[in-house]
Design a protein around this motif. Structure first.
Motif, mmCIF file in Angstrom:
data_model
loop_
_atom_site.group_PDB
_atom_site.id
_atom_site.type_symbol
_atom_site.label_atom_id
_atom_site.label_comp_id
_atom_site.label_asym_id
_atom_site.label_seq_id
_atom_site.Cartn_x
_atom_site.Cartn_y
_atom_site.Cartn_z
ATOM 1 N N ARG A 98 52.297 33.890 38.057
ATOM 2 C CA ARG A 98 52.542 34.603 39.320
ATOM 3 C C ARG A 98 52.606 36.107 39.076
ATOM 4 O O ARG A 98 52.052 36.894 39.834
ATOM 5 C CB ARG A 98 53.845 34.131 39.971
ATOM 6 C CG ARG A 98 53.717 32.941 40.867
ATOM 7 C CD ARG A 98 54.859 32.820 41.864
ATOM 8 N NE ARG A 98 56.163 32.953 41.286
ATOM 9 C CZ ARG A 98 56.849 31.980 40.707
ATOM 10 N NH1 ARG A 98 56.316 30.778 40.612
ATOM 11 N NH2 ARG A 98 58.052 32.187 40.215
ATOM 12 N N ALA A 99 53.293 36.477 37.997
ATOM 13 C CA ALA A 99 53.396 37.903 37.666
ATOM 14 C C ALA A 99 52.024 38.484 37.339
ATOM 15 O O ALA A 99 51.714 39.625 37.723
ATOM 16 C CB ALA A 99 54.347 38.094 36.484
ATOM 17 N N GLN A 100 51.194 37.723 36.638
ATOM 18 C CA GLN A 100 49.845 38.199 36.324
ATOM 19 C C GLN A 100 48.994 38.341 37.579
ATOM 20 O O GLN A 100 48.223 39.304 37.704
ATOM 21 C CB GLN A 100 49.179 37.243 35.332
ATOM 22 C CG GLN A 100 49.793 37.295 33.934
ATOM 23 C CD GLN A 100 49.240 36.231 33.008
ATOM 24 O OE1 GLN A 100 48.871 35.138 33.446
ATOM 25 N NE2 GLN A 100 49.184 36.538 31.718
ATOM 26 N N VAL A 101 49.139 37.412 38.511
ATOM 27 C CA VAL A 101 48.418 37.519 39.785
ATOM 28 C C VAL A 101 48.833 38.785 40.516
ATOM 29 O O VAL A 101 47.983 39.535 41.022
ATOM 30 C CB VAL A 101 48.678 36.273 40.660
ATOM 31 C CG1 VAL A 101 48.199 36.512 42.092
ATOM 32 C CG2 VAL A 101 47.997 35.052 40.066
ATOM 33 N N ARG A 102 50.122 39.056 40.564
ATOM 34 C CA ARG A 102 50.602 40.264 41.251
ATOM 35 C C ARG A 102 50.141 41.520 40.515
ATOM 36 O O ARG A 102 49.824 42.534 41.149
ATOM 37 C CB ARG A 102 52.122 40.213 41.368
ATOM 38 C CG ARG A 102 52.600 39.141 42.349
ATOM 39 C CD ARG A 102 54.103 39.034 42.369
ATOM 40 N NE ARG A 102 54.548 38.076 43.391
ATOM 41 C CZ ARG A 102 55.443 37.129 43.194
ATOM 42 N NH1 ARG A 102 56.011 36.997 41.992
ATOM 43 N NH2 ARG A 102 55.796 36.314 44.168
ATOM 44 N N MET A 103 50.108 41.454 39.195
ATOM 45 C CA MET A 103 49.653 42.602 38.409
ATOM 46 C C MET A 103 48.194 42.934 38.737
ATOM 47 O O MET A 103 47.864 44.103 39.000
ATOM 48 C CB MET A 103 49.795 42.298 36.911
ATOM 49 C CG MET A 103 49.201 43.356 35.997
ATOM 50 S SD MET A 103 49.355 42.924 34.239
ATOM 51 C CE MET A 103 48.206 41.535 34.128
ATOM 52 N N ILE A 104 47.320 41.929 38.720
ATOM 53 C CA ILE A 104 45.912 42.164 39.020
ATOM 54 C C ILE A 104 45.743 42.639 40.464
ATOM 55 O O ILE A 104 44.971 43.566 40.741
ATOM 56 C CB ILE A 104 45.087 40.887 38.774
ATOM 57 C CG1 ILE A 104 45.126 40.493 37.295
ATOM 58 C CG2 ILE A 104 43.644 41.078 39.246
ATOM 59 C CD1 ILE A 104 44.552 41.518 36.346
ATOM 60 N N SER A 105 46.471 42.011 41.384
ATOM 61 C CA SER A 105 46.390 42.409 42.798
ATOM 62 C C SER A 105 46.788 43.863 42.979
ATOM 63 O O SER A 105 46.093 44.629 43.672
ATOM 64 C CB SER A 105 47.287 41.502 43.645
ATOM 65 O OG SER A 105 46.900 40.154 43.537
ATOM 66 N N ASP A 106 47.890 44.269 42.356
ATOM 67 C CA ASP A 106 48.356 45.652 42.484
ATOM 68 C C ASP A 106 47.416 46.626 41.777
ATOM 69 O O ASP A 106 47.235 47.767 42.226
ATOM 70 C CB ASP A 106 49.769 45.791 41.927
ATOM 71 C CG ASP A 106 50.829 45.224 42.853
ATOM 72 O OD1 ASP A 106 50.517 44.994 44.038
ATOM 73 O OD2 ASP A 106 51.963 44.993 42.408
ATOM 74 N N HIS A 107 46.851 46.194 40.673
ATOM 75 C CA HIS A 107 45.894 47.045 39.958
ATOM 76 C C HIS A 107 44.754 47.444 40.901
ATOM 77 O O HIS A 107 44.339 48.613 40.926
ATOM 78 C CB HIS A 107 45.338 46.279 38.752
ATOM 79 C CG HIS A 107 44.344 47.069 37.946
ATOM 80 N ND1 HIS A 107 44.683 47.767 36.813
ATOM 81 C CD2 HIS A 107 43.001 47.269 38.123
ATOM 82 C CE1 HIS A 107 43.611 48.376 36.331
ATOM 83 N NE2 HIS A 107 42.576 48.081 37.098
ATOM 84 N N ILE A 108 44.288 46.482 41.682
ATOM 85 C CA ILE A 108 43.181 46.749 42.602
ATOM 86 C C ILE A 108 43.655 47.476 43.856
ATOM 87 O O ILE A 108 43.094 48.505 44.247
ATOM 88 C CB ILE A 108 42.471 45.439 42.977
ATOM 89 C CG1 ILE A 108 41.818 44.816 41.733
ATOM 90 C CG2 ILE A 108 41.421 45.672 44.074
ATOM 91 C CD1 ILE A 108 41.341 43.391 41.930
ATOM 92 N N THR A 109 44.705 46.947 44.486
ATOM 93 C CA THR A 109 45.101 47.457 45.801
ATOM 94 C C THR A 109 45.864 48.781 45.726
ATOM 95 O O THR A 109 45.900 49.512 46.715
ATOM 96 C CB THR A 109 45.952 46.430 46.559
ATOM 97 O OG1 THR A 109 47.168 46.192 45.833
ATOM 98 C CG2 THR A 109 45.200 45.113 46.710
ATOM 99 N N SER A 110 46.458 49.080 44.578
ATOM 100 C CA SER A 110 47.167 50.354 44.419
ATOM 101 C C SER A 110 46.439 51.316 43.501
ATOM 102 O O SER A 110 46.504 52.534 43.704
ATOM 103 C CB SER A 110 48.579 50.111 43.857
ATOM 104 O OG SER A 110 49.345 49.319 44.721
#
Length: 211
Positions: A93-105
């Protein structure tokens, strides 16, 4: 009453939410907000009342209106958890959020429409290419470590919903994608899935291709 999604066909933030809605089988009404026409319909008072940031998407659902794509996706995940977009394992879950934030932020805001308008017509392509490529190099390195068939393992997650629209933008801005084999492989696999097909910009009612 069906949820109403205020969206622009080419908006990557809107596309993320369209994928989530399709993935979870949620029927909704789509309300087009043209970000270009008449100086941008997002600046109209009627839309500003929905989202004071004057950005898409906005989703009216369950009696409330939500903006910001990841906040919307998290709400859908919490209220309509199946099929899930966040793994049960805490590390994944943390890795999913990390990748998502990498792209969206870390990537998408730097090539967003309002930023490119400030940069100016002459420099916007070079600007967008620089920041997208810079972010994709880092993303490629991360995905080489943690990806499976998709961004995190072999199940579609929120990270994948962020990846596909960003690759679409990279191609639109003529970024050389050859240095990113892992990204290209995952993107190609995802584009074969129905939720990604039906939510594609070319399939939206406000797309010029449907005019």
């Amino acid at each position: 009453m069906q949820p109403a999604l205020y969206s622009y066909f080419r908006s990557s933030c809107s596309w993320r939410v369209r994928i989530a809605l399709a993935f979870k089988g949620i029927e909704y009404e789509q309300v087009a907000v043209n970000l270009i026409k008449d100086g941008g319909q997002q600046h109209a008072d009627s839309f500003k009342n929905l989202n004071p940031m004057k950005q898409v998407p906005a989703l009216h659902i369950d009696g409330i209106t939500l903006s910001q794509s990841l906040a919307i996706i998290h709400y859908l995940e919490e209220t309509r958890p199946n099929p899930r977009l966040l793994p049960t394992d805490a590390k994944k879950r943390a890795q999913v959020r990390m990748i998502s934030d990498h792209i969206t932020s870390g990537i998408q805001p730097l090539q967003n429409l309002c930023v490119l308008q400030r940069v100016g017509e002459e420099k916007k392509l070079e600007w967008a290419q620089h920041f997208i490529a810079n972010g994709l190099h880092a993303l490629e390195s991360l995905l080489q470590q943690i990806s499976g068939q998709f961004c995190v393992g072999d199940e579609v997650t929120m990270a994948d919903l962020c990846l596909v629209p960003q690759v679409y933008n990279a191609i639109r801005f003529k970024v050389d994608m050859s240095p990113f084999p892992t990204i290209n492989k995952i993107n190609a696999s995802l584009l074969e899935l129905e939720p990604f097909k039906v939510s594609h910009p070319s399939c939206q009612p406000d797309s010029p291709l449907n005019a």
